[in-house]
Design a protein around this motif. Structure first.
Motif, PDB file in Angstrom:
ATOM      1  N   GLU A  64      50.403   6.445 -37.132  1.00  0.00           N
ATOM      2  CA  GLU A  64      49.436   7.356 -36.533  1.00  0.00           C
ATOM      3  C   GLU A  64      50.157   8.369 -35.656  1.00  0.00           C
ATOM      4  O   GLU A  64      51.148   8.050 -34.997  1.00  0.00           O
ATOM      5  N   ARG A  65      49.647   9.586 -35.668  1.00  0.00           N
ATOM      6  CA  ARG A  65      50.195  10.585 -34.755  1.00  0.00           C
ATOM      7  C   ARG A  65      49.753  10.274 -33.334  1.00  0.00           C
ATOM      8  O   ARG A  65      48.766   9.547 -33.121  1.00  0.00           O
ATOM      9  N   PRO A  66      50.416  10.804 -32.318  1.00  0.00           N
ATOM     10  CA  PRO A  66      49.974  10.584 -30.931  1.00  0.00           C
ATOM     11  C   PRO A  66      48.591  11.188 -30.697  1.00  0.00           C
ATOM     12  O   PRO A  66      48.269  12.257 -31.211  1.00  0.00           O
ATOM     13  N   ARG A  67      47.786  10.478 -29.951  1.00  0.00           N
ATOM     14  CA  ARG A  67      46.444  10.952 -29.627  1.00  0.00           C
ATOM     15  C   ARG A  67      46.528  11.982 -28.509  1.00  0.00           C
ATOM     16  O   ARG A  67      47.162  11.750 -27.475  1.00  0.00           O
ATOM     17  N   LEU A  68      45.899  13.134 -28.678  1.00  0.00           N
ATOM     18  CA  LEU A  68      45.868  14.166 -27.654  1.00  0.00           C
ATOM     19  C   LEU A  68      44.791  13.843 -26.624  1.00  0.00           C
ATOM     20  O   LEU A  68      43.807  13.156 -26.920  1.00  0.00           O
ATOM     21  N   ALA A  69      44.981  14.351 -25.419  1.00  0.00           N
ATOM     22  CA  ALA A  69      44.128  13.953 -24.298  1.00  0.00           C
ATOM     23  C   ALA A  69      42.658  14.316 -24.516  1.00  0.00           C
ATOM     24  O   ALA A  69      41.762  13.584 -24.088  1.00  0.00           O
ATOM     25  N   HIS A  70      42.383  15.449 -25.169  1.00  0.00           N
ATOM     26  CA  HIS A  70      40.999  15.903 -25.313  1.00  0.00           C
ATOM     27  C   HIS A  70      40.315  15.335 -26.556  1.00  0.00           C
ATOM     28  O   HIS A  70      39.146  15.624 -26.797  1.00  0.00           O
ATOM     29  N   GLU A  71      41.019  14.525 -27.339  1.00  0.00           N
ATOM     30  CA  GLU A  71      40.439  13.981 -28.565  1.00  0.00           C
ATOM     31  C   GLU A  71      39.621  12.722 -28.276  1.00  0.00           C
ATOM     32  O   GLU A  71      39.800  12.056 -27.258  1.00  0.00           O
ATOM     33  N   ARG A  72      38.755  12.404 -29.232  1.00  0.00           N
ATOM     34  CA  ARG A  72      37.936  11.189 -29.147  1.00  0.00           C
ATOM     35  C   ARG A  72      38.121  10.426 -30.452  1.00  0.00           C
ATOM     36  O   ARG A  72      37.680  10.877 -31.506  1.00  0.00           O
ATOM     37  N   TRP A  73      38.808   9.270 -30.370  1.00  0.00           N
ATOM     38  CA  TRP A  73      39.069   8.443 -31.537  1.00  0.00           C
ATOM     39  C   TRP A  73      38.126   7.252 -31.533  1.00  0.00           C
ATOM     40  O   TRP A  73      37.552   6.891 -30.509  1.00  0.00           O
ATOM     41  N   ARG A  74      37.983   6.600 -32.701  1.00  0.00           N
ATOM     42  CA  ARG A  74      36.975   5.548 -32.843  1.00  0.00           C
ATOM     43  C   ARG A  74      37.270   4.311 -31.999  1.00  0.00           C
ATOM     44  O   ARG A  74      36.360   3.530 -31.729  1.00  0.00           O
ATOM     45  N   ASP A  75      38.514   4.120 -31.557  1.00  0.00           N
ATOM     46  CA  ASP A  75      38.843   2.963 -30.728  1.00  0.00           C
ATOM     47  C   ASP A  75      38.810   3.259 -29.238  1.00  0.00           C
ATOM     48  O   ASP A  75      39.143   2.387 -28.427  1.00  0.00           O
ATOM     49  N   ASP A  76      38.421   4.468 -28.859  1.00  0.00           N
ATOM     50  CA  ASP A  76      38.269   4.777 -27.435  1.00  0.00           C
ATOM     51  C   ASP A  76      37.094   3.982 -26.870  1.00  0.00           C
ATOM     52  O   ASP A  76      36.029   3.919 -27.499  1.00  0.00           O
ATOM     53  N   PRO A  77      37.246   3.366 -25.706  1.00  0.00           N
ATOM     54  CA  PRO A  77      36.165   2.531 -25.157  1.00  0.00           C
ATOM     55  C   PRO A  77      34.823   3.236 -25.028  1.00  0.00           C
ATOM     56  O   PRO A  77      33.778   2.645 -25.327  1.00  0.00           O
ATOM     57  N   ASP A  78      34.825   4.507 -24.586  1.00  0.00           N
ATOM     58  CA  ASP A  78      33.538   5.187 -24.430  1.00  0.00           C
ATOM     59  C   ASP A  78      32.896   5.500 -25.774  1.00  0.00           C
ATOM     60  O   ASP A  78      31.665   5.499 -25.906  1.00  0.00           O
ATOM     61  N   VAL A  79      33.717   5.741 -26.799  1.00  0.00           N
ATOM     62  CA  VAL A  79      33.177   5.959 -28.145  1.00  0.00           C
ATOM     63  C   VAL A  79      32.585   4.659 -28.684  1.00  0.00           C
ATOM     64  O   VAL A  79      31.481   4.649 -29.245  1.00  0.00           O
ATOM     65  N   ILE A  80      33.315   3.568 -28.498  1.00  0.00           N
ATOM     66  CA  ILE A  80      32.805   2.265 -28.971  1.00  0.00           C
ATOM     67  C   ILE A  80      31.501   1.934 -28.276  1.00  0.00           C
ATOM     68  O   ILE A  80      30.537   1.487 -28.913  1.00  0.00           O
ATOM     69  N   ARG A  81      31.447   2.138 -26.958  1.00  0.00           N
ATOM     70  CA  ARG A  81      30.241   1.822 -26.190  1.00  0.00           C
ATOM     71  C   ARG A  81      29.042   2.625 -26.721  1.00  0.00           C
ATOM     72  O   ARG A  81      27.955   2.064 -26.953  1.00  0.00           O
ATOM     73  N   ALA A  82      29.228   3.906 -26.953  1.00  0.00           N
ATOM     74  CA  ALA A  82      28.139   4.748 -27.442  1.00  0.00           C
ATOM     75  C   ALA A  82      27.722   4.348 -28.852  1.00  0.00           C
ATOM     76  O   ALA A  82      26.529   4.341 -29.184  1.00  0.00           O
ATOM     77  N   ARG A  83      28.680   3.985 -29.681  1.00  0.00           N
ATOM     78  CA  ARG A  83      28.359   3.619 -31.066  1.00  0.00           C
ATOM     79  C   ARG A  83      27.673   2.255 -31.148  1.00  0.00           C
ATOM     80  O   ARG A  83      26.808   2.057 -32.013  1.00  0.00           O
TER      81      ARG A  83
END
Length: 319
Positions: free
Chosen positions: A57-76
């Motif tokens: 995987e490429r490095p995640r940029l600060a402004h991106e939202r990936w599926r394993d981010d806690p806030d994304v998981i919480r919302a999903r």
């Protein structure tokens, strides 16, 4: 006194085409819920590349939202929970619209019956226990390899914090092992098969058609893989291969749990099977043989015994 069998006979069937349409709408509601809220949507940098190593995987940029981010998981997790409840209410509405002359209690009882919701979970019997053991028998080989690696519960290399707390009760754990399996089984098994039943669809079609909806619902992960691996040709190949394998695996698993649901008329066994399979992951025989060279024959034998035991117990323990 009106029984559930009487209510089933009294319900007016819809057309099979209508049943398929409504089932697809449930699946669309579930997957679509992941993209309704801004907090649940993924966000990728279009220009981000991964030229160094296409296999990572490429490095995640600060402004991106990936599926394993806690806030994304919480919302999903909130989104799919709401979607599952709405699908159940949809089944309730269909029952209410298609049956006449019964009260609210009878309507709820029939809906619960269609959804495989058993309100007497404490009445354990040998049959009710055995139906939960069919899938673990299939995984006898991987379980034996785990035993050899000393990572089964309470063995030398098993740790409660690592294998229970961090695995199951982190945000990723809740998504993968608890809320994800429960909501998927409610939507793609209980609700979809309930509608198929009301559409007069045959049992064979219920078992072999409904899982295709479940499999296709996972294809959207290809977009996530394509972006995480650099949006290039290698990333596209990885996304297509991964999604094709996931479509195949989830469809085959869907055949199994649809069969179990139809046979047991209960949602309990499909949920435990789903959680167990997610916990074990896809079997990796070659790695297990490489890690335990002195036990190669016994590992292969455990795999064969597990498959044979599964074939024998599946129709008998889910009757």
């Amino acid at each position: 006194m009106t029984t559930l069998d009487d209510l089933r006979q009294a319900i007016r069937l819809m057309s099979p085409a209508g049943a398929h349409t409504i089932a697809l709408s449930f699946a669309a509601c579930y997957v679509g819920s992941l993209y309704v809220s801004n907090k649940a949507r993924l966000k990728f940098e279009v220009q981000a590349k991964n030229p160094d190593n296409p296999r990572q995987e490429r490095p995640r940029l600060a402004h991106e939202r990936w599926r394993d981010d806690p806030d994304v998981i919480r919302a999903r997790l909130l989104a799919v929970t709401i979607a599952s409840v709405l699908s159940c209410l949809g089944v309730l509405a269909l029952v209410w619209l298609r049956i006449e002359g019964v009260g609210a209690f009878e309507t709820l009882a029939l809906t619960s019956d269609y959804l495989g919701l058993d309100w007497s979970p404490w009445k354990l019997t040998a049959r009710s226990i055995l139906q939960h053991l069919v899938v673990p028998i299939l995984f006898l080989g991987p379980l034996y390899a785990t035993y050899l690696n000393q990572t089964l519960p309470f063995q030398a290399f098993w740790d409660y914090d690592e294998y229970v707390l961090r695995k199951y009760f982190s945000f990723m754990g809740l998504r993968t092992y608890i809320i994800g399996p429960i909501t998927e089984e409610i939507t793609f098994r209980a609700c979809v098969l309930a509608v198929f039943h009301m559409g007069g669809v045959s049992r064979k079609q219920m078992i072999f058609l409904s899982p295709l909806t479940f499999g296709v619902a996972h294809v959207h992960h290809a977009w996530d893989t394509y972006n995480r691996y650099g949006r290039n040709l290698d990333a596209l190949k990885r996304a297509l291969i991964g999604s094709s394998f996931q479509l195949f695996y989830t469809s085959v698993f869907g055949f199994l749990v649809a069969y179990v649901f139809v046979r047991t008329q209960s949602l309990a066994a499909p949920i435990t099977a789903h959680i167990f399979c997610n916990t074990m992951g896809f079997p990796d025989l070659l790695t297990e043989l490489r890690m335990n060279p002195r036990h190669r024959k016994s590992i292969v034998a455990a795999y064969i015994i597990g498959i044979a035991g599964f074939v024998y117990t599946l129709p008998r323990w889910t009757q």
